[in-house]
Scaffold this active site. Structure first.
Site, PDB file in Angstrom:
ATOM      1  N   ASP A   1      43.640  27.582  48.532  1.00 34.34           N
ATOM      2  CA  ASP A   1      44.232  28.102  49.769  1.00 34.34           C
ATOM      3  C   ASP A   1      45.002  27.043  50.550  1.00 34.34           C
ATOM      4  OD1 ASP A   1      43.007  30.609  49.257  1.00 34.34           O
ATOM      5  OD2 ASP A   1      41.128  29.766  49.997  1.00 34.34           O
TER       6      ASP A   1
ATOM      7  N   LYS B   1      49.830  26.979  48.153  1.00 33.77           N
ATOM      8  CA  LYS B   1      50.582  26.752  46.908  1.00 33.77           C
ATOM      9  C   LYS B   1      51.609  27.851  46.671  1.00 33.77           C
ATOM     10  CE  LYS B   1      46.738  26.736  44.517  1.00 33.77           C
ATOM     11  NZ  LYS B   1      45.724  26.691  45.572  1.00 33.77           N
TER      12      LYS B   1
ATOM     13  N   GLY C   1      44.399  33.933  45.150  1.00 37.41           N
ATOM     14  CA  GLY C   1      45.125  34.788  46.079  1.00 37.41           C
ATOM     15  C   GLY C   1      46.295  34.005  46.619  1.00 37.41           C
TER      16      GLY C   1
ATOM     17  N   GLN D   1      43.500  27.948  42.687  1.00 36.42           N
ATOM     18  CA  GLN D   1      42.331  27.262  43.281  1.00 36.42           C
ATOM     19  C   GLN D   1      42.672  25.801  43.628  1.00 36.42           C
ATOM     20  OE1 GLN D   1      41.364  29.094  40.077  1.00 36.42           O
ATOM     21  NE2 GLN D   1      41.200  30.858  41.398  1.00 36.42           N
TER      22      GLN D   1
HETATM   23  P1  IMP Z   1      34.837  32.388  41.340  1.00 34.46           P
HETATM   24  O1  IMP Z   1      36.052  31.597  40.985  1.00 34.46           O
HETATM   25  O2  IMP Z   1      35.139  33.815  41.726  1.00 34.46           O
HETATM   26  O3  IMP Z   1      33.756  32.300  40.310  1.00 34.46           O
HETATM   27  O4  IMP Z   1      34.216  31.738  42.665  1.00 34.46           O
HETATM   28  C1  IMP Z   1      33.669  30.434  42.672  1.00 34.46           C
HETATM   29  C2  IMP Z   1      34.023  29.684  43.942  1.00 34.46           C
HETATM   30  O5  IMP Z   1      35.409  29.408  43.964  1.00 34.46           O
HETATM   31  C3  IMP Z   1      33.739  30.472  45.233  1.00 34.46           C
HETATM   32  O6  IMP Z   1      33.351  29.562  46.238  1.00 34.46           O
HETATM   33  C4  IMP Z   1      35.094  31.065  45.581  1.00 34.46           C
HETATM   34  O7  IMP Z   1      35.221  31.343  46.946  1.00 34.46           O
HETATM   35  C5  IMP Z   1      36.009  29.934  45.145  1.00 34.46           C
HETATM   36  N1  IMP Z   1      37.370  30.375  44.807  1.00 34.46           N
HETATM   37  C6  IMP Z   1      37.767  31.004  43.682  1.00 34.46           C
HETATM   38  N2  IMP Z   1      39.089  31.230  43.722  1.00 34.46           N
HETATM   39  C7  IMP Z   1      39.536  30.720  44.872  1.00 34.46           C
HETATM   40  C8  IMP Z   1      40.838  30.607  45.471  1.00 34.46           C
HETATM   41  O8  IMP Z   1      41.863  31.014  44.919  1.00 34.46           O
HETATM   42  N3  IMP Z   1      40.896  30.001  46.694  1.00 34.46           N
HETATM   43  C9  IMP Z   1      39.806  29.500  47.296  1.00 34.46           C
HETATM   44  N4  IMP Z   1      38.574  29.570  46.774  1.00 34.46           N
HETATM   45  C10 IMP Z   1      38.438  30.170  45.565  1.00 34.46           C
HETATM   46 MG    MG Z   2      44.293  31.586  48.001  1.00 37.21          MG
END
Ligand code: IMP
Ligand code: MG
Length: 436
Positions: A17, A20, A44, A226
């Site tokens: 976040d 990007k 996202g 991420q």
């Molecule tokens: P997962 O990727 O859904 O397994 O989530 C694992 C961790 O990564 C959690 O803390 C999510 O909130 C975080 N996370 C996954 N994708 C994103 C992203 O695009 N932005 C911020 N945090 C993320």
């Molecule tokens: Mg995001």
């Protein structure tokens, strides 16, 4: 071989976040091809074009610019989400020019059940995942029972793979996690084989296509999802994602030699945010956090969760630079700090009285880390200042903001080339080589 490696990689340097999507959108305009190489629809990316907001989770952000958009093998792909995204862009009169690698792992309905069931079983120790099934899908790749895009587009292979996985995971979910399936094997097959038929036309060997683009001297943009601190190995494990959001992952997530990575841009938010659980040394307490969270609209694009917020953290960024090899920095959301009287940057940590410059390797150490802050005078960046910045550029930026940025640059020994001071593309400054 001029132009042989005209590649640019955009990497999140914190917990994701960082903004990007906006940078990728700017760069995509001048690229021939945009590639995603890791993560899935847990990402996202928000892009604002001419005041219109686009939210993408799976498609490369370059699709909005109608560029060749590729999904490399390193991505966990949910075809149900892919369909939603393609259809919603169609409604906005955007036709995707998409290629998907046949080796991509497919997110199946049981991956969502496992993601949720495992989080519930962890109780207060849960990771706070996005519940999109991305982690369980990668786990199947490592277990060698995963279903790939190449299987999705072939009814016979798909039916065989679903047959094994359905009964295997029905057992696991019911007997271990206490979760019932609300879909039959036949329903899954019907839904997924229809998606396979629809998406077959997108199948391409992404490794070959990207290498060909580069050999021909075309501009290729790699879009990280991420952030570095969520790396499956180097992040704050187990509070991390299931892929590697660092530069090296572009090579294995596409099928590309490391020699072909040229420009590696770190996207650094002017402060820090995190969604989900896990350590966060510079985190602000609830009352202090409110201002930044609201000013920066720090609510998740994927899950809508309120993001945790804190000061900029240099030990974190030093590690990110070590892992990624940044060639330049792009600072985002500078405007969000406007109006705060006193700004802090964690220059180092103290752990049991010892000064530490590098981010520790384990959570039990990170929890003991006390940030050593450097104080900066706040600056004001109101609409009239932003207007001036758009017209005049960096020279009219408040000297107090320049001091804040100069400190980051000096500490990391990486030049800041881009400064973003608002959500729209026009709110972007370039220092040195222009990116937008
Ligand atoms: P997962 O990727 O859904 O397994 O989530 C694992 C961790 O990564 C959690 O803390 C999510 O909130 C975080 N996370 C996954 N994708 C994103 C992203 O695009 N932005 C911020 N945090 C993320
Ligand atoms: Mg995001």
């Amino acid at each position: 071989m001029k132009g042989f490696m005209d590649s640019t990689l955009v990497i999140g340097s914190q917990f994701g976040d960082e903004g990007k999507g906006k940078l990728v959108d700017c760069l995509a305009e001048k690229s021939d091809c945009v590639v995603r190489f890791q993560g899935g629809n847990n990402a996202g990316h928000t892009v604002v074009v001419d005041g219109k907001e686009f939210k993408l989770h799976l498609l490369p952000s370059g699709t909005i610019r109608k560029k060749r958009s590729l999904i490399g093998t390193g991505v966990s792909l949910d075809p149900r989400v892919l369909k939603q995204e393609i259809d919603s862009l169609k409604e906005k009169k955007i036709e995707v020019n998409l290629g998907i690698d046949p080796r991509c792992q497919i997110i199946m309905p049981w991956h969502n059940v496992i993601d949720i069931g495992k989080e519930e079983a962890l109780k207060e120790k849960n990771i706070g995942t996005t519940r999109r099934g991305v982690g369980p899908c990668y786990a199947d790749r490592a277990s060698r029972i995963g279903i790939r895009f190449d299987d999705l587009v072939d009814e016979k292979r798909l039916s065989e793979k679903i047959n094994f996985n359905y009964s295997y995971y029905k057992n696991v979910c019911e007997k271990v996690l206490g979760k019932e399936f609300d879909f039959t094997e036949e329903e899954v097959f019907q839904q997924y084989s229809a998606l396979g038929k629809e998406f077959k036309k997108h199948l391409t060997d992404v490794s070959i296509e990207v290498n060909d683009f580069l050999v021909k001297g075309k501009k290729v943009l790699f879009e990280g999802a991420q952030g570095t601190m969520l790396d499956n190995d180097f992040g704050t494990y187990p509070f991390v994602t299931s892929s590697h959001p660092i530069s090296g992952a572009a090579t294995i997530g596409i099928g590309l030699s490391p020699q072909k990575l040229k420009r590696i841009i770190a996207v650094v938010k002017a402060y820090t945010t995190r969604v989900g659980s896990g350590p966060f040394p510079t985190e602000l307490n609830e009352t202090e956090a409110d201002f930044l969270r609201n000013a920066g609209n720090e609510f998740g694009t994927t899950t809508g969760r309120a993001r945790r917020v804190g000061w900029l953290d240099l030990p974190m960024l030093r590690m990110a630079n070590r892992l990624n090899g940044f060639t330049e920095l792009a600072i985002t959301k500078l405007d969000v700090l406007s109006g705060i009287k006193k700004l802090l940057i964690a220059e180092s940590y103290s752990i049991e009285g010892k000064k530490i410059l590098e981010f520790p390797y384990a959570n039990h150490l990170i929890e003991k880390a006390k940030p050593n802050y450097i104080e900066f005078k706040g600056f004001v960046l109101e609409e009239k200042d932003r207007k001036e910045l758009r017209e005049e550029g960096y020279s009219v930026l408040d000297p107090k903001a320049k001091k804040y940025l100069g400190f980051i640059e000096k500490q990391l020994k990486v030049p800041i080339k881009t400064i973003s001071f608002g959500p729209d593309r026009i709110d972007t400054l370039t220092k040195g080589k222009s990116v937008c």
